[in-house]
Scaffold this motif. Structure first.
Motif, mmCIF file in Angstrom:
data_model
loop_
_atom_site.group_PDB
_atom_site.id
_atom_site.type_symbol
_atom_site.label_atom_id
_atom_site.label_comp_id
_atom_site.label_asym_id
_atom_site.label_seq_id
_atom_site.Cartn_x
_atom_site.Cartn_y
_atom_site.Cartn_z
ATOM 1 N N ARG A 146 -37.261 -48.238 -36.636
ATOM 2 C CA ARG A 146 -38.662 -47.831 -36.753
ATOM 3 C C ARG A 146 -39.112 -47.143 -35.458
ATOM 4 N N GLY A 147 -39.634 -45.945 -35.583
ATOM 5 C CA GLY A 147 -40.145 -45.230 -34.415
ATOM 6 C C GLY A 147 -39.093 -44.476 -33.617
ATOM 7 N N ARG A 148 -37.816 -44.650 -33.978
ATOM 8 C CA ARG A 148 -36.764 -43.926 -33.256
ATOM 9 C C ARG A 148 -35.830 -43.240 -34.239
ATOM 10 N N ALA B 192 -33.877 -41.826 -15.056
ATOM 11 C CA ALA B 192 -33.512 -42.079 -13.651
ATOM 12 C C ALA B 192 -34.378 -41.329 -12.632
ATOM 13 N N TYR B 193 -35.000 -40.211 -13.053
ATOM 14 C CA TYR B 193 -35.559 -39.320 -12.024
ATOM 15 C C TYR B 193 -36.971 -39.670 -11.544
ATOM 16 N N TYR B 194 -37.604 -40.677 -12.138
ATOM 17 C CA TYR B 194 -38.979 -40.979 -11.714
ATOM 18 C C TYR B 194 -39.015 -41.596 -10.315
ATOM 19 N N GLY C 152 -44.582 -41.223 -22.785
ATOM 20 C CA GLY C 152 -44.166 -41.784 -21.504
ATOM 21 C C GLY C 152 -44.005 -40.690 -20.471
ATOM 22 N N GLY C 153 -44.222 -41.054 -19.213
ATOM 23 C CA GLY C 153 -44.063 -40.046 -18.174
ATOM 24 C C GLY C 153 -44.225 -40.634 -16.792
ATOM 25 N N GLY C 154 -44.363 -39.746 -15.827
ATOM 26 C CA GLY C 154 -44.544 -40.193 -14.454
ATOM 27 C C GLY C 154 -44.216 -39.087 -13.474
ATOM 28 N N PHE D 10 -39.926 -34.522 -32.472
ATOM 29 C CA PHE D 10 -40.669 -33.479 -31.752
ATOM 30 C C PHE D 10 -41.433 -34.114 -30.606
ATOM 31 N N GLN D 11 -41.590 -33.369 -29.540
ATOM 32 C CA GLN D 11 -42.370 -33.850 -28.390
ATOM 33 C C GLN D 11 -43.347 -32.781 -27.934
ATOM 34 N N LEU D 12 -44.503 -33.265 -27.471
ATOM 35 C CA LEU D 12 -45.360 -32.445 -26.617
ATOM 36 C C LEU D 12 -45.009 -32.830 -25.190
ATOM 37 N N LEU E 277 -36.964 -32.558 -22.245
ATOM 38 C CA LEU E 277 -37.233 -31.228 -21.682
ATOM 39 C C LEU E 277 -37.217 -31.208 -20.148
ATOM 40 N N THR E 278 -37.409 -32.377 -19.537
ATOM 41 C CA THR E 278 -37.661 -32.395 -18.088
ATOM 42 C C THR E 278 -36.537 -31.754 -17.257
ATOM 43 N N PRO E 279 -35.246 -32.035 -17.532
ATOM 44 C CA PRO E 279 -34.207 -31.366 -16.745
ATOM 45 C C PRO E 279 -34.239 -29.844 -16.916
ATOM 46 N N ALA F 280 -44.236 -36.905 -21.907
ATOM 47 C CA ALA F 280 -43.968 -36.385 -23.247
ATOM 48 C C ALA F 280 -44.484 -37.375 -24.269
ATOM 49 N N MET F 281 -45.026 -36.818 -25.369
ATOM 50 C CA MET F 281 -45.502 -37.637 -26.483
ATOM 51 C C MET F 281 -44.690 -37.246 -27.718
ATOM 52 N N GLY F 282 -44.166 -38.245 -28.443
ATOM 53 C CA GLY F 282 -43.358 -37.933 -29.621
ATOM 54 C C GLY F 282 -44.199 -37.930 -30.896
ATOM 55 N N ASP F 283 -43.682 -37.252 -31.940
ATOM 56 C CA ASP F 283 -44.441 -37.173 -33.200
ATOM 57 C C ASP F 283 -44.237 -38.395 -34.098
ATOM 58 N N VAL F 284 -43.137 -39.153 -33.880
ATOM 59 C CA VAL F 284 -42.774 -40.179 -34.860
ATOM 60 C C VAL F 284 -43.709 -41.394 -34.781
ATOM 61 N N VAL F 285 -43.806 -41.991 -33.592
ATOM 62 C CA VAL F 285 -44.661 -43.174 -33.429
ATOM 63 C C VAL F 285 -46.130 -42.775 -33.595
ATOM 64 N N LEU F 286 -46.480 -41.595 -33.100
ATOM 65 C CA LEU F 286 -47.853 -41.109 -33.266
ATOM 66 C C LEU F 286 -48.219 -41.059 -34.750
HETATM 67 P P1 HAM Z 1 -39.205 -40.481 -23.106
HETATM 68 O O1 HAM Z 1 -39.978 -41.732 -22.844
HETATM 69 O O2 HAM Z 1 -37.738 -40.581 -23.206
HETATM 70 O O3 HAM Z 1 -39.622 -39.457 -21.965
HETATM 71 O O4 HAM Z 1 -39.751 -39.817 -24.438
HETATM 72 C C1 HAM Z 1 -41.117 -39.511 -24.580
HETATM 73 C C2 HAM Z 1 -41.604 -39.887 -25.969
HETATM 74 O O5 HAM Z 1 -40.811 -39.211 -26.949
HETATM 75 C C3 HAM Z 1 -41.445 -41.374 -26.330
HETATM 76 O O6 HAM Z 1 -42.544 -42.122 -25.847
HETATM 77 C C4 HAM Z 1 -41.395 -41.321 -27.837
HETATM 78 O O7 HAM Z 1 -42.694 -41.209 -28.391
HETATM 79 C C5 HAM Z 1 -40.677 -40.016 -28.102
HETATM 80 N N1 HAM Z 1 -39.250 -40.265 -28.390
HETATM 81 C C6 HAM Z 1 -38.243 -40.376 -27.520
HETATM 82 N N2 HAM Z 1 -37.076 -40.613 -28.150
HETATM 83 C C7 HAM Z 1 -37.352 -40.648 -29.473
HETATM 84 C C8 HAM Z 1 -36.591 -40.848 -30.673
HETATM 85 N N3 HAM Z 1 -35.282 -41.052 -30.637
HETATM 86 N N4 HAM Z 1 -37.242 -40.834 -31.851
HETATM 87 C C9 HAM Z 1 -38.560 -40.624 -31.912
HETATM 88 N N5 HAM Z 1 -39.343 -40.422 -30.831
HETATM 89 C C10 HAM Z 1 -38.754 -40.437 -29.632
HETATM 90 C C11 HAM Z 1 -39.096 -38.210 -21.809
HETATM 91 O O8 HAM Z 1 -38.473 -37.634 -22.684
HETATM 92 C C12 HAM Z 1 -39.472 -37.549 -20.514
HETATM 93 N N6 HAM Z 1 -38.685 -36.319 -20.377
HETATM 94 C C13 HAM Z 1 -40.968 -37.295 -20.476
HETATM 95 C C14 HAM Z 1 -41.436 -36.541 -19.279
HETATM 96 C C15 HAM Z 1 -41.938 -35.261 -19.261
HETATM 97 N N7 HAM Z 1 -41.428 -36.974 -18.044
HETATM 98 C C16 HAM Z 1 -41.908 -36.040 -17.237
HETATM 99 N N8 HAM Z 1 -42.217 -34.969 -17.981
#
Ligand code: HAM
Length: 437
Positions: free
Chosen positions: A112-114, A269-271, A290-292, A119-121, A77-79, A314-320
């Motif tokens: 696993r986990g990917r 790349a943008y952090y 993950g974030g920053g 979904f993300q918050l 979502l960040t871009p 962002a926090m994803g629903d899968v690993v959570l």
């Molecule tokens: P990201 O680390 O790429 O960060 O993704 C955030 C979280 O989304 C991961 O820690 C993971 O839980 C979940 N996630 C990512 N890819 C997958 C996948 N293929 N399957 C399941 N879960 C996944 C970002 O997306 C940044 N835009 C976060 C951010 C927001 N930075 C600043 N604001």
């Protein structure tokens, strides 16, 4: 036919689990004063090719649309947020605290986990340079995880700083350090180091004249620096990280949830500065969140017109979901929510078809009062109807039959039954349901 690899069907219990996760996400984000927003699922491919970094671009679900536009399903979502802020910046008072819950697509190798759809918050604070905002954001990330019944024994936020990395590398390599493209490349190798064999890492690091062993040694050495007064005082980036921890997280009692770890650099790349990732304590699973800080992204998307500091995660629903299932207190809490989601309050048993009209009138009244009510569509044996009531975990069954204008109310937990006049039914049900809730 099955769903595509990496895509999920959500059957009712899966949907209830997903809604439970979304409800906690929304509740905690709001508790922190974040307001909800959203963007489109489809964006110009260029938005990502320019800003997200090579890894995510390789994973794009992209195509040419019927108007010959190059488009991509959003991988993050960040871009989009940066694009929206660049366009609407003047309309809002800064700092902005925005959150969003949505679906994202990455053509990753399914493991696993990917998955390929998740979904993300997202929570982001825009327009605030103070590390106070970094502290607030890490706190909301911790509290979101805690809202699921997870504790400091279950997860940890590993925190680091890209700016500190840059300054440390400068010390190691003399004044020049690395050119920015090179630095980005080095960080993307470090980001993957934990998940791949050293032979592969060493191949990727060869052009920098270092090995995985060297990098691990640097990380161990730098992890100590945050505890050394002199290092902190002499290094702006490290001092900022120190401030975030000691001024903004320590007073909230949240340091137990945090570990300084320069092994975290983030793949995107943008952090620019502080970066962090949440992991399960035993590090068995992929990252939970993950974030920053990304102070340059809005400026890049507005060709420098708007300089907007920003920090988010962002926090994803899968690993959570995986961690919740593996943690007994958290999974019990979720199971309860799933069970409640499938439950109804009242099942209307229609013992005589002549009473269907009276029964339907009551169904309507009860639903208007917000009770969850169900009934049989067509004539069915009474025993069968009671079976359905139990399958739906109804608390009460109300039988419309020979006793009319009285109805029989049966408490399906205790088995007790009572005849009530239909005029008194509403008050009686309200009393019984509030007593048994
Ligand atoms: P990201 O680390 O790429 O960060 O993704 C955030 C979280 O989304 C991961 O820690 C993971 O839980 C979940 N996630 C990512 N890819 C997958 C996948 N293929 N399957 C399941 N879960 C996944 C970002 O997306 C940044 N835009 C976060 C951010 C927001 N930075 C600043 N604001």
């Amino acid at each position: 036919m099955q769903a595509l690899p990496g895509f999920r069907d959500f059957l009712p219990d899966d949907c209830a689990a997903r809604n439970y996760i979304f409800a906690r996400w929304r509740e905690v984000a709001r508790r922190y004063g974040f307001v909800e927003w959203d963007g489109p699922i489809l964006e110009p491919t260029e938005l990502y090719t320019k800003k997200s970094g090579a890894e995510i671009v390789d994973q794009l679900f992209n195509f040419t649309d019927k108007g010959e536009r190059e488009v991509a399903l959003r991988p993050e979502l960040t871009p989009t947020l940066a694009r929206v802020i660049a366009a609407h910046e003047r309309e809002f008072k800064k700092p902005l605290k925005w959150f969003s819950i949505g679906r994202f697509f990455r053509h990753e190798k399914q493991q696993r986990g990917r998955l390929r759809e998740h979904f993300q918050l997202n929570c982001d604070i825009v327009g605030e340079v103070s590390p106070s905002a970094d502290g607030e954001l890490i706190a909301v990330c911790i509290d979101v995880l805690r809202s699921f019944g997870l504790t400091a024994a279950d997860f940890v936020i590993r925190i680091s700083s890209r700016a500190a990395w840059e300054s440390f590398l400068q010390e190691k390599r003399g004044l020049q350090g690395y050119a920015s493209g090179q630095l980005q490349h080095l960080l993307s190798v470090v980001d993957k180091m934990e998940r791949q064999p050293d032979v592969k890492t060493n191949e990727q690091l060869a052009r920098f004249d270092v090995t995985a062993v060297d990098v691990r040694q640097w990380i161990a050495e730098w992890n100590q620096k945050i505890f050394e007064k002199n290092s902190v005082a002499g290094n702006t980036a490290l001092a900022l990280l120190h401030t975030t921890l000691h001024e903004y997280l320590l007073p909230r009692g949240l340091l137990d949830y945090i570990a300084v770890d320069f092994g975290i650099v983030r793949g995107l790349a943008y952090y620019t500065d502080v970066v962090f990732e949440a992991f399960d304590r035993s590090s068995k699973l992929r990252a939970l969140a993950g974030g920053g800080r990304y102070d340059g992204l809005v400026s890049q998307l507005s060709d420098g017109a708007s300089k907007m500091p920003a920090v988010g995660f962002a926090m994803g629903d899968v690993v959570l979901g995986e961690l919740i299932n593996e943690t007994s207190a958290a999974s019990e809490q979720m199971q309860k929510a799933i069970e409640t989601a499938g439950k109804i309050d009242i099942y209307i048993v229609i013992a005589k078809e002549e009473r269907r009209a009276d029964a339907l009138a009551h169904v309507q009244t009860l639903r208007d009062k917000d009770y969850r009510v169900d009934y049989p569509f067509t004539s069915e044996k009474v025993a069968r109807q009671f079976q359905t009531a139990e399958q739906l975990s109804a608390r009460l069954a109300v039988l419309f039959g020979d006793e009319w204008p009285q109805v029989a109310v049966k408490d399906l937990t205790t088995g007790e039954q009572q005849l009530i006049s239909n005029q008194e039914l509403l008050a009686y049900l309200a009393r019984s349901l509030s007593l048994s809730s």
